[in-house]
Design an enzyme around this catalytic site. Structure first.
Site, short mmCIF file in Angstrom:
data_model
loop_
_atom_site.label_atom_id
_atom_site.label_comp_id
_atom_site.label_asym_id
_atom_site.label_seq_id
_atom_site.Cartn_x
_atom_site.Cartn_y
_atom_site.Cartn_z
N TYR A 151 25.87 115.72 94.13
CA TYR A 151 25.02 114.55 94.32
C TYR A 151 23.75 114.72 93.47
CZ TYR A 151 21.70 111.67 97.13
OH TYR A 151 20.76 110.77 97.57
N ASP A 236 26.27 119.75 103.96
CA ASP A 236 25.92 118.34 104.06
C ASP A 236 27.22 117.59 104.35
OD1 ASP A 236 25.31 115.65 103.66
OD2 ASP A 236 23.96 116.05 101.99
N ILE A 238 27.71 114.42 105.34
CA ILE A 238 27.34 113.01 105.47
C ILE A 238 28.54 112.06 105.40
CG2 ILE A 238 26.89 112.55 103.02
CD1 ILE A 238 24.42 110.99 103.82
N LYS A 274 26.25 106.71 105.54
CA LYS A 274 27.53 106.49 104.85
C LYS A 274 28.64 106.12 105.83
CE LYS A 274 25.42 107.76 101.17
NZ LYS A 274 25.07 106.80 100.12
#
Lengths: 477, 444
Positions: A151, A236, A238, A274
């Site tokens: 990311y 992470d 997400i 998300k």
């Protein structure tokens, strides 16, 4: 008032580049902003495929909100709670909110793990969560290893104000971008030689931009690695509930139940941006197995608490088991359908994507369309895609991918019709490529390549913070 | 592979293990006593009354009435797209309608004496985040901000903890009603210089917490001249600007700048929030209003870490853009706070206690120095302990606000009903009566 005089008056953090906005990749966004696609008003416009948003399940959420007016403090049914909600600024957050989030996180993992509401710490989105975790774990100058491609905003989130550096651990298509122990060891050793203090490893699982989930063996080897080096692991997660096929998602929380691990090293970052498509609500979560990090993170959450109005709404929504179960199921189904539609469309024109089972995007392989296997060629191709094909996609280099030719393409932020239009444009483009000679391809480039950082004025907004202008929204107004 | 769990786990950051979060101060210790034994009119009438929390609870009925009569606040605009657009909206510029409403609200609070441009409004999740963010932008680790004492205890955390920036106090005392003097400014600056610390700015709170008083125009002019001379920044935290009892008594730094046609204004930044004036601390609504373009741009980028929930922006945009509502709110809130203030001042006076003459805020600055056994910090803390455990009032000792003069206490009056305030005043009255009686007994 001269610019340089101003710069002397501000801090180093204020005047450095780690906010990440001085990057050439903003050209795509500029092109979209200047000429956004609309099925009726602007059918030649640029289609936004660079924004990882989930717009597929709003109807479910809206239906729930309409049926549960008490969850809002503005409705006649809910306004009696207004005062209590409005004055609540306790950084522990509402107990019901923490319980609801823990409940949701557990269900997103098929009930294979349960989360302790007392370890739920709020933050300003996952953006805030990643920064908070770094503030707790690392000193300025320390480093975290990060598997790449990754990311793009990790650098800003993890390092801008914290002073932490990110060291990429390169992965490539030779083994489907798996993270290998050898690569980790090599990166770690190099850092040691450079006298850089590595404090941990940060992973995104499911991965952005790859859309893949980490397999059990890889996860186990990562956990072994960090235990051996006595460094932290930040996972992470997400996209945990944005999984639509197999292989299914395995959380680090499951792994630590199965093997010996110093739990003080394990920390999870989560968000509802998300999985639920609610980036505007700024719900970021730090979940740490380390008590000191929970305590410290909680104090730091004062700098980015979730609005009590939002906590109240979501506490109600996410503790509705029937809603959550249905939402998770429907979300996966709709993502699967969209993913299938898009990848099949690409296959028809000979474009392959990395096999993936999660996320809001595909990792598209356009290596064979590159003139040369170089960054420059990738950027050239990218500009053609933006300016001629009129699709804003994200080039692999923006994710620090070491292998040119890969592009991340988002598919969940638009309706089916727009997907069809995008696929049609890709089909036309690919067919044109097959006809043209390489020379002609070169001549078609009508933009100078510029990779040097440029300052952008306020008219260019950060891709992460841009007003979403999904064609779907425009179609209805 | 065996892992020795007994080994000490890998360390955390210096920031994590430091105490700069400030939670071990007496300011927060009183909260524990309250938490363990909270006053309730019916169920626990002898519990601790919370007077250490600067909350505004006097005007909720106005907000509730608005919501009950304005359904657009609860809906998300026209049709389905309203919710979707709001839920997706994470643009760090913030909702334009909300920025416009904030700018307009800030203008109204100042009675139109200054104009605010919505393009300069940067949104953060609370003033806590705004102050920290500004510090990250204006100063490097090891640098200092000058802050007049006494000051809001949270500044120790907000300005220093993660930023690594220091606070050097500008000493103020009762000899001149705790006003900031040019001499005090210079002395603080010199103190920093002597320690080889680079001063990057002055941070004032106007109206002041904990003094509950506005800063006079002439003092503001002096402060502005000072920062201009030293070529440093000025941050004006105006979080209580809407809680001034009389509209004419608050002078914002914005007015000073406007009067000077904005010369040298690029060094000035205003912090605001809806936590105090509107009584909405839970909603996390803070703003930075900077006259410096670089700061606006950078602050906006940095606000990514601390954006305001789009749902909350939408609600407040509809509320604050209703001029009829805001005008009435500002006026009514002011009157109610003034009434509360007068009530507590009178009540304390009749108990033989004087306060600093105040004209703003949700608290008064109470002078208990005549009661101190010893005019020291220890003496003050001993008295504070009595207030907490005998009188059962949680008030904030001046030392927690870094007051250089012992014996002063901040007492909040807007976070309770009038009845509870009466109870608190009665307890103080009795406490003073008993002390007088004990003293007289000793004399005999």
């Amino acid at each position: 008032m001269a610019l340089s005089k101003n710069q002397q008056l501000l801090s180093k953090i204020a005047t450095n580049d780690r906010h990440g906005e001085n990057s050439p990749y903003f050209d795509g966004w500029k092109a979209y902003d200047k000429n956004p696609y609309h099925p009726i008003d602007n059918c030649e416009g640029v289609i936004q495929m660079g924004l990882a948003e989930n717009q597929l399940c709003f109807d479910l959420i809206q239906k729930w909100i309409r049926r549960n007016p008490k969850a809002s403090i503005c409705t006649a049914e809910g306004v009696h709670e207004f005062k209590n909600i409005a004055i609540f600024q306790d950084y522990n957050g509402f107990k019901e909110f923490r319980q609801a989030v823990a409940n949701f996180m557990g269900k997103a993992r098929g009930g294979r793990v349960t989360y302790d509401p007392n370890r739920i710490v709020m933050s300003g989105g996952a953006t805030g969560a990643n920064e908070t975790v770094m503030f707790c774990l690392a000193n300025p100058g320390d480093a975290f290893l990060v598997p790449s491609p990754c990311y793009p905003a990790f650098d800003r989130d993890c390092g801008w104000r914290t002073g932490v550096q990110l060291i990429p651990v390169n992965c490539d298509s030779s083994n489907n971008f798996l993270i290998t122990k050898a690569a980790l060891e090599a990166a770690y050793e190099r850092a040691q030689q450079d006298h850089i203090n590595v404090k941990g490893l940060i992973i995104a699982n499911p991965s952005n931009p790859l859309g893949t989930v980490l397999d059990r063996d890889t996860l186990r080897s990562l956990v072994s690695f960090i235990n051996e080096k006595k460094i932290h692991l930040v996972s992470d997660e997400i996209y945990a509930a944005s999984v639509f096929s197999t292989p299914s998602f395995v959380s680090v929380s499951e792994i630590i139940e199965e093997m010996e691990c110093d739990r003080d090293l394990i920390h999870i970052v989560y968000s509802l941006s998300k999985d639920m498509g609610l980036p505007g609500f700024r719900v970021g979560i730090v979940y740490s197995y380390n008590d000191a990090v929970v305590n410290c993170g909680r104090k730091m959450s004062s700098f980015g608490l979730v609005s009590s109005q939002t906590q109240h709404l979501l506490a109600s929504m996410l503790s509705d088991d029937e809603f959550v179960d249905n939402f998770l199921k429907e979300n996966s189904k709709r993502l699967a359908k969209r993913h299938s539609m898009f990848t099949k469309g690409l296959e028809k024109v000979g474009i392959a994507c990395l096999k993936s089972s999660a996320g809001l995007f595909v990792w598209m392989d356009l290596r064979r369309l590159l003139k040369e296997q170089t960054l420059e060629s990738e950027m050239n191709l990218w500009r053609v895609i933006i300016n001629e094909v009129k699709l804003n996609v994200s080039p692999g280099s923006s994710f620090h991918c070491s292998e040119p030719g890969w592009f991340r393409v988002c598919f969940a932020n638009m309706d089916d019709d727009t997907v069809e239009v995008a696929l049609e444009r890709i089909r036309v483009f690919v067919e044109k490529q097959q006809v043209k000679s390489k020379r002609k391809f070169q001549n078609n480039l009508n933009l100078k390549l510029s990779c040097t950082p440029r300052r952008y004025d306020e008219s260019v907004m950060s891709p992460h913070m841009m007003s979403p202008r999904s064609p779907l929204v425009r179609a209805r107004t | 592979m065996a892992i020795e769990i007994e080994q000490p786990s890998v360390g955390l950051s210096k920031v994590a293990v430091s105490e700069t979060h400030g939670e071990d101060s007496p300011y927060f210790a009183g909260w524990k006593a309250y938490d363990e034994n909270p006053y309730d009119e019916l169920t626990n009438p002898s519990g601790v009354i919370q007077m250490g929390l600067a909350e505004n609870q006097v005007s909720f009925d106005l907000l509730e009435a608005f919501l009950e009569t304005h359904s657009e606040a609860s809906s998300w605009g026209k049709g389905a797209s309203g919710f979707r657009e709001n839920a997706l909206f994470q643009d760090y510029h913030g909702l334009l309608s909300f920025r416009k409403a904030m700018a307009s609200f800030m203008e109204q609070i100042r009675g139109g004496s200054a104009k605010f441009d919505p393009e300069r409004v940067v949104l953060t999740a609370g003033a806590t985040a705004a102050n920290e963010l500004l510090t990250f932008i204006l100063a490097d680790p090891g640098d200092a901000l000058l802050v007049p004492t006494p000051y809001y205890p949270g500044f120790d955390r907000d300005l220093r903890w993660r930023t690594g920036v220091k606070i050097v106090p500008i000493h103020c005392d009762s000899s001149n009603n705790f006003q900031i003097t040019p001499q005090a400014l210079e002395a603080a600056y010199s103190e920093a210089e002597a320690m080889n610390i680079k001063v990057r700015g002055v941070l004032i709170t106007n109206p002041s917490n904990p003094l509950g008083a506005t800063i006079q125009r002439s003092v503001l002019e002096e402060i502005f001249d000072f920062v201009t001379r030293k070529n440093i920044h000025l941050v004006s935290d105006e979080i209580y600007s809407g809680s001034v009892f009389s509209s004419s008594e608050f002078i914002s730094i914005a007015e000073i700048l406007e009067a000077r046609q904005y010369k040298n204004s690029e060094r000035v930044h205003i912090v605001y929030s809806l936590s105090k004036d509107l009584g909405l601390p839970g909603f996390r609504v803070g703003t930075i209003y900077s006259y410096n373009d670089e700061v606006v741009t950078t602050a906006r980028r940095m606000s990514s870490f601390t954006l305001i929930s789009s749902q909350t922006q939408h609600l407040l945009a509809s509320m604050l853009s209703n001029k009829e509502f805001t005008e009435n709110y500002i006026k009514t809130n002011r009157e109610r706070l003034r009434k509360r203030y007068n009530m507590i001042i009178e009540g304390l006076r009749s108990a033989g206690i004087e306060c600093l003459k105040g004209n703003a805020g949700l608290f008064c600055w109470m002078n208990l120095s005549p009661l101190l056994e010893k005019p020291t910090r220890e003496g003050e803390l001993a008295l504070w302990n009595s207030m907490l455990h005998e009188v059962k009032l949680n008030i904030s000792p001046g030392s927690s606000c870094h007051s250089s003069e012992p014996g002063w206490f901040r007492v909040c009056f807007a976070n309770m009903s009038e009845q509870t305030l009466e109870v608190a005043l009665k307890r103080i009255h009795n406490f003073m009566k008993n002390r007088e009686r004990d003293r007289n007994l000793k004399v005999i």
